[in-house]
Design an enzyme around this catalytic site. Sequence first.
Site, PDB file in Angstrom:
ATOM      1  N   GLU A  90       0.823  -1.214   0.000  1.00  0.00           N
ATOM      2  CA  GLU A  90       0.000   0.000   0.000  1.00  0.00           C
ATOM      3  C   GLU A  90       0.853   1.258   0.000  1.00  0.00           C
ATOM      4  OE1 GLU A  90      -3.590   2.120   2.585  1.00  0.00           O
ATOM      5  OE2 GLU A  90      -3.163  -0.016   2.831  1.00  0.00           O
ATOM      6  N   LYS A 267      -7.300   0.178  11.667  1.00  0.00           N
ATOM      7  CA  LYS A 267      -6.742  -0.406  10.445  1.00  0.00           C
ATOM      8  C   LYS A 267      -5.535   0.406  10.010  1.00  0.00           C
ATOM      9  CE  LYS A 267      -6.298  -0.896   5.788  1.00  0.00           C
ATOM     10  NZ  LYS A 267      -5.572  -0.009   4.832  1.00  0.00           N
ATOM     11  N   ASP A 283       3.983 -13.267  12.547  1.00  0.00           N
ATOM     12  CA  ASP A 283       2.626 -13.679  12.170  1.00  0.00           C
ATOM     13  C   ASP A 283       1.693 -12.473  12.159  1.00  0.00           C
ATOM     14  OD1 ASP A 283       0.088 -14.794  11.936  1.00  0.00           O
ATOM     15  OD2 ASP A 283       0.539 -16.504  13.234  1.00  0.00           O
ATOM     16  N   HIS A 381      -2.091  10.388  -0.157  1.00  0.00           N
ATOM     17  CA  HIS A 381      -2.218   8.994  -0.573  1.00  0.00           C
ATOM     18  C   HIS A 381      -2.377   8.892  -2.088  1.00  0.00           C
ATOM     19  CE1 HIS A 381      -3.289   4.758  -0.405  1.00  0.00           C
ATOM     20  NE2 HIS A 381      -4.356   5.035  -1.141  1.00  0.00           N
TER      21      HIS A 381
END
Length: 427
Positions: A90, A267, A283, A381
Site C-alpha cells: 500500500e 486499520k 505472524d 495517498h
Amino acid sequence: MTELGHGANRSSRIAGFHRKSPQERLDLVAAFAGLDQGTVDHLANMGNLSPQLADKMIENVIGTMNIPIGIATNMRVDGEDVLVPMATEESSVVAAVCNAARQNYATGFTTSVSGTLMIAQVQAVDVADPHAARLRLLDKRDEIKGICDACDPLLVKLGGGFRDLEVRLLETLGGTMVVTHLIVDTRDAMGANAVNTMAEKIAPHIATWTGGRVFLRILSNLADKRVARAHTVWKLDDIGGASVRDGIISAYQFAEADPYRAATHNKGIMNGISAVILATGNDTRAVEAGAHAYAARSGRYTSLTRYEINKDGDLSASIELPLAVGLIGGATKIHPTAQACLKVLGVTTAERLARVIAAVGLAQNFSALKALATVGIQSGHMALHAQNIAIMAGAVGDEVDTVARVLVERKTVRIDVAQEVLAKLRG
C-alpha cells in the site's frame, strides 16, 4: 506441460500433488487454468527465495508473492536511532511513518513492554462441579508447572517456562465451561508451538482432575500479558499549530466513541504494524487478531491510541496493544529476507522488536489523523497511488512519473484518465 483438460472436464482432484516439485505443480496448474507461457515464467521466478526453501515453508508451492520492502527513516526509539523495514503493497504507508517521525525526531518515542508471557487455553466441558473443579486445578499448580516445563527444557534453560495458572468458569450456550489458562514466558519466541505443546500435554490430566471432557487446547492470540506501549509528544510548532492539534484530538475522540470510525482508525495503525511484522517474518494474522480483540476488551470496540494536550499545550500521544512477536522460530528464523530485515533493525530481543513496532504504529496513526484533520487523506495517498494507476494504464520508465504528475495536477486519479494522458504523451 501436462494437459488436464478444459471447461467442464477439468478436475481439481490431482493425485499426489503435494509430492510433486514446485515446477511440476506449476505445470499442472498452468494446464488446468490455461496459463500463457509468460505467466508461467513469472510464477516460476521466485526471486530471492529459493524454490527448495519455499517448498518447505508451506504446502503445494508453485511460486512466491513478492512484496516491496521500504525503510522508515527518522525513527528514534528510547533514545536510539533505528531504520525500520516495512513490507507492504500500500502506497503512503512508509512515507507516513517517515513524516511523523521527522516531526518529533527531537523527542522520539518512549516505549515499554509488560513482558513476554503467552496464554494457552484448555477447555473442559461436562464438569459436574465446576466451582470445586476450579479449586482442584489451582491446587495442582506445582504439578502442572512440572509437566509444562518438561515439554521444553531449552526454554526453561533460557529463563522461560511456566509462570502461572488461571482457571475461569465460563457461562456459554452449552453450559459452564472450565477454562484453564497456562501462563508461559516464551522469551524471544512468539511461543505458539511451545504453549500449544504444553496445553496438549496437560489436557488429559485436566480431564481427570475435573471429571469432564477436554476439547480445545491451544494458545490465545489475545496476548494481553504481552503488551507493548509507546508514547511521544508532538510540539505545536512542529505540526502546524493549535488548530492542527485540536483537529487530531477531535479525530481521535471520534474513533474512541464510534466503532465504525475506530475500525478504520485501527486499520491505519495496523498498516504500519503489520508491515514491520511481515518484514520480520512474524505472524501478521495473530498480531492483528490480538490487537482488534484488545481494542474491544471493555466490551466496546474503540481506539488503540490516545491523544491529549499536555501542560505545555503540545500533543501527547500513546498506544497500547498486544504484540506477540519473536526472533526465533518460523519464517523469522528461516526466511533470508526476514533475517536481513532484522539485521537492519539491529534488534536482539523480542521485547525490543515489540517496542519499535509499537512506535511505528503510533507514528502511522499520527500521520493519518493529521492528514484527515487538515488536507484530507486522499491528498498525500493519491499522489503516491497515482504512480500505481499510471503503471496499470501501461506507462513504463519515465512515463510513470509524467502520467502520475498530470493525474495529481488534475486531481483525478483514474485509470481511464491515465490511459488518455499516456496516449497523448506517446503522440
